[in-house]
Design a protein around this motif. Structure first.
Motif, PDB file in Angstrom:
ATOM      1  N   TYR A 188       0.851  -1.188   0.000  1.00 40.28           N
ATOM      2  CA  TYR A 188       0.000   0.000   0.000  1.00 40.28           C
ATOM      3  C   TYR A 188       0.888   1.240   0.000  1.00 40.28           C
ATOM      4  O   TYR A 188       1.879   1.319   0.730  1.00 40.28           O
ATOM      5  CB  TYR A 188      -0.896  -0.003   1.245  1.00 40.28           C
ATOM      6  N   GLN A 189       0.518   2.232  -0.808  1.00 38.28           N
ATOM      7  CA  GLN A 189       1.364   3.412  -0.965  1.00 38.28           C
ATOM      8  C   GLN A 189       0.505   4.619  -1.304  1.00 38.28           C
ATOM      9  O   GLN A 189      -0.590   4.496  -1.841  1.00 38.28           O
ATOM     10  CB  GLN A 189       2.391   3.165  -2.074  1.00 38.28           C
ATOM     11  N   GLY A 190       1.022   5.794  -0.996  1.00 39.32           N
ATOM     12  CA  GLY A 190       0.364   7.026  -1.393  1.00 39.32           C
ATOM     13  C   GLY A 190      -0.724   7.507  -0.458  1.00 39.32           C
ATOM     14  O   GLY A 190      -1.475   8.415  -0.818  1.00 39.32           O
ATOM     15  N   GLY A 191      -0.808   6.934   0.744  1.00 34.62           N
ATOM     16  CA  GLY A 191      -1.849   7.335   1.685  1.00 34.62           C
ATOM     17  C   GLY A 191      -1.291   8.004   2.923  1.00 34.62           C
ATOM     18  O   GLY A 191      -0.134   8.428   2.959  1.00 34.62           O
ATOM     19  N   HIS A 192      -2.127   8.083   3.955  1.00 36.93           N
ATOM     20  CA  HIS A 192      -1.771   8.798   5.174  1.00 36.93           C
ATOM     21  C   HIS A 192      -1.622   7.889   6.394  1.00 36.93           C
ATOM     22  O   HIS A 192      -0.925   8.236   7.341  1.00 36.93           O
ATOM     23  CB  HIS A 192      -2.847   9.851   5.492  1.00 36.93           C
ATOM     24  N   THR A 193      -2.277   6.755   6.384  1.00 38.51           N
ATOM     25  CA  THR A 193      -2.315   5.882   7.555  1.00 38.51           C
ATOM     26  C   THR A 193      -1.029   5.072   7.679  1.00 38.51           C
ATOM     27  O   THR A 193      -0.590   4.445   6.716  1.00 38.51           O
ATOM     28  CB  THR A 193      -3.520   4.934   7.470  1.00 38.51           C
ATOM     29  N   GLU A 194      -0.438   5.059   8.865  1.00 41.96           N
ATOM     30  CA  GLU A 194       0.775   4.278   9.090  1.00 41.96           C
ATOM     31  C   GLU A 194       0.439   2.798   9.238  1.00 41.96           C
ATOM     32  O   GLU A 194      -0.517   2.433   9.931  1.00 41.96           O
ATOM     33  CB  GLU A 194       1.494   4.753  10.354  1.00 41.96           C
ATOM     34  N   ASN A 195       1.235   1.952   8.573  1.00 46.42           N
ATOM     35  CA  ASN A 195       1.098   0.503   8.685  1.00 46.42           C
ATOM     36  C   ASN A 195      -0.361   0.052   8.563  1.00 46.42           C
ATOM     37  O   ASN A 195      -0.910  -0.591   9.458  1.00 46.42           O
ATOM     38  CB  ASN A 195       1.700   0.018  10.001  1.00 46.42           C
ATOM     39  N   PRO A 196      -0.993   0.371   7.450  1.00 45.26           N
ATOM     40  CA  PRO A 196      -2.422   0.038   7.300  1.00 45.26           C
ATOM     41  C   PRO A 196      -2.642  -1.450   7.108  1.00 45.26           C
ATOM     42  O   PRO A 196      -1.758  -2.188   6.662  1.00 45.26           O
ATOM     43  CB  PRO A 196      -2.810   0.802   6.030  1.00 45.26           C
ATOM     44  N   LEU A 197      -3.850  -1.888   7.423  1.00 48.94           N
ATOM     45  CA  LEU A 197      -4.295  -3.244   7.155  1.00 48.94           C
ATOM     46  C   LEU A 197      -5.168  -3.235   5.903  1.00 48.94           C
ATOM     47  O   LEU A 197      -5.728  -2.200   5.524  1.00 48.94           O
ATOM     48  CB  LEU A 197      -5.098  -3.782   8.346  1.00 48.94           C
ATOM     49  N   TYR A 198      -5.298  -4.389   5.279  1.00 49.63           N
ATOM     50  CA  TYR A 198      -6.062  -4.495   4.035  1.00 49.63           C
ATOM     51  C   TYR A 198      -7.483  -3.973   4.215  1.00 49.63           C
ATOM     52  O   TYR A 198      -7.996  -3.231   3.374  1.00 49.63           O
ATOM     53  CB  TYR A 198      -6.084  -5.951   3.581  1.00 49.63           C
ATOM     54  N   GLU A 199      -8.126  -4.354   5.301  1.00 44.94           N
ATOM     55  CA  GLU A 199      -9.505  -3.933   5.530  1.00 44.94           C
ATOM     56  C   GLU A 199      -9.596  -2.411   5.660  1.00 44.94           C
ATOM     57  O   GLU A 199     -10.583  -1.790   5.238  1.00 44.94           O
ATOM     58  CB  GLU A 199     -10.063  -4.603   6.778  1.00 44.94           C
ATOM     59  N   GLU A 200      -8.579  -1.801   6.243  1.00 41.46           N
ATOM     60  CA  GLU A 200      -8.564  -0.345   6.387  1.00 41.46           C
ATOM     61  C   GLU A 200      -8.382   0.342   5.033  1.00 41.46           C
ATOM     62  O   GLU A 200      -9.041   1.341   4.730  1.00 41.46           O
ATOM     63  CB  GLU A 200      -7.454   0.064   7.350  1.00 41.46           C
ATOM     64  N   VAL A 201      -7.503  -0.200   4.210  1.00 42.01           N
ATOM     65  CA  VAL A 201      -7.301   0.352   2.875  1.00 42.01           C
ATOM     66  C   VAL A 201      -8.592   0.259   2.066  1.00 42.01           C
ATOM     67  O   VAL A 201      -8.988   1.208   1.377  1.00 42.01           O
ATOM     68  CB  VAL A 201      -6.143  -0.369   2.162  1.00 42.01           C
ATOM     69  N   CYS A 202      -9.271  -0.892   2.164  1.00 37.36           N
ATOM     70  CA  CYS A 202     -10.517  -1.094   1.422  1.00 37.36           C
ATOM     71  C   CYS A 202     -11.637  -0.166   1.896  1.00 37.36           C
ATOM     72  O   CYS A 202     -12.584   0.090   1.147  1.00 37.36           O
ATOM     73  CB  CYS A 202     -10.968  -2.549   1.544  1.00 37.36           C
ATOM     74  N   SER A 203     -11.533   0.340   3.094  1.00 33.37           N
ATOM     75  CA  SER A 203     -12.560   1.250   3.604  1.00 33.37           C
ATOM     76  C   SER A 203     -12.507   2.607   2.918  1.00 33.37           C
ATOM     77  O   SER A 203     -13.459   3.388   3.002  1.00 33.37           O
ATOM     78  CB  SER A 203     -12.391   1.444   5.114  1.00 33.37           C
ATOM     79  N   GLY A 204     -11.389   2.909   2.260  1.00 34.95           N
ATOM     80  CA  GLY A 204     -11.222   4.216   1.648  1.00 34.95           C
ATOM     81  C   GLY A 204     -10.764   5.282   2.608  1.00 34.95           C
ATOM     82  O   GLY A 204     -10.644   6.450   2.247  1.00 34.95           O
ATOM     83  N   LEU A 205     -10.459   4.889   3.843  1.00 33.80           N
ATOM     84  CA  LEU A 205     -10.122   5.862   4.883  1.00 33.80           C
ATOM     85  C   LEU A 205      -8.625   5.949   5.178  1.00 33.80           C
ATOM     86  O   LEU A 205      -8.226   6.552   6.167  1.00 33.80           O
ATOM     87  CB  LEU A 205     -10.868   5.511   6.183  1.00 33.80           C
ATOM     88  N   THR A 206      -7.791   5.383   4.311  1.00 35.22           N
ATOM     89  CA  THR A 206      -6.342   5.505   4.503  1.00 35.22           C
ATOM     90  C   THR A 206      -5.693   6.346   3.406  1.00 35.22           C
ATOM     91  O   THR A 206      -4.627   6.912   3.615  1.00 35.22           O
ATOM     92  CB  THR A 206      -5.652   4.127   4.516  1.00 35.22           C
ATOM     93  N   GLY A 207      -6.308   6.388   2.234  1.00 34.64           N
ATOM     94  CA  GLY A 207      -5.758   7.135   1.110  1.00 34.64           C
ATOM     95  C   GLY A 207      -4.767   6.372   0.271  1.00 34.64           C
ATOM     96  O   GLY A 207      -4.254   6.888  -0.725  1.00 34.64           O
TER      97      GLY A 207
END
Length: 235
Positions: free
Chosen positions: A76-95
């Motif tokens: 995962y790249q290009g977002g704001h959340t540190e060490n994101p999980l797949y479910e978090e990325v899929c939520s659209g809330l990490t960027g």
């Protein structure tokens, strides 16, 4: 982040906060190529990062290239959340967007050849989606590691836009941004080389069917009968 039916990137303030360290381990070696997934990598190899939709099928496109790819991994790249999980990325809330990291030997396989694979393996005009996969995590992007990569990426986008326009396609939405400041976070182990471990697994990747016809392609064909790209001047 979904507002109504339209995906939208969160601001840093809206993004999930994440965590200071990863909560899972990345597998040691590539299931196809046999080399380590994580660096440090051997001297002389280069790193390239591409986002072109669901990373399961995208990763396979690159590890299947004939020679020169040392390892691939998804993340995962290009977002704001540190060490994101797949479910978090899929939520659209990490960027973040789903990315394939390609570690290659430029003496055997040039960055231009990787760009050709990137453009021809997806439809870069679709914005926050790729085929039936909808969300900000599926947006098209190239994260560059050197000025040379940035220049090549921009030139290839200009060339492919001309070809797509002539075929009736719209404007390319691919982001070309420096990788610096856009940290790459490896994805969970079950995502790595997913389609090698699950040959009948889902792959939503589909290109336009239109080739990238540029001077680069002429140079490859003239100097590399095997189809491998030569290393760019100065490598």
């Amino acid at each position: 982040m979904l507002f109504g039916r339209t995906p939208r990137l969160p601001t840093p303030e809206q993004a999930l906060k994440g965590r200071p360290a990863p909560v899972f381990e990345v597998p040691g070696r590539h299931t196809v190529l046999g080399n380590p997934l994580l660096g440090p990598y051997p001297e002389g190899l280069e790193v390239a990062d591409f986002a072109l939709g669901c990373f399961w099928g995208a990763e396979r496109k690159f590890w299947q290239l004939p020679g020169g790819v040392w390892t691939t991994l998804v993340g995962y790249q290009g977002g704001h959340t540190e060490n994101p999980l797949y479910e978090e990325v899929c939520s659209g809330l990490t960027g973040h967007t789903e990315v394939v990291r390609v570690v290659h030997d430029p003496r055997l396989l040039s960055y231009d050849r990787l760009l050709k694979t990137f453009w021809e393996s997806h439809d870069p005009t679709q914005g926050f989606r790729q085929g039936n996969d909808v969300g900000t995590q599926y947006r098209s992007a190239i994260h560059t590691h050197t000025p040379e990569q940035a220049a090549a990426a921009e030139a290839s986008r200009t060339a492919y836009q001309k070809t797509l326009t002539a075929s009736g396609y719209g404007t390319i939405t691919t982001e070309i941004l420096p990788a610096r400041g856009r940290r790459f976070y490896p994805a969970e182990g079950y995502h790595q080389q997913y389609l090698d471990k699950n040959p009948a697994g889902y792959c939503g990747l589909g290109g336009t069917g239109i080739r990238l016809s540029t001077p680069f392609e002429t140079n490859w064909g003239a100097s590399c009968p095997t189809g491998l790209a030569p290393s760019p001047a100065g490598d």
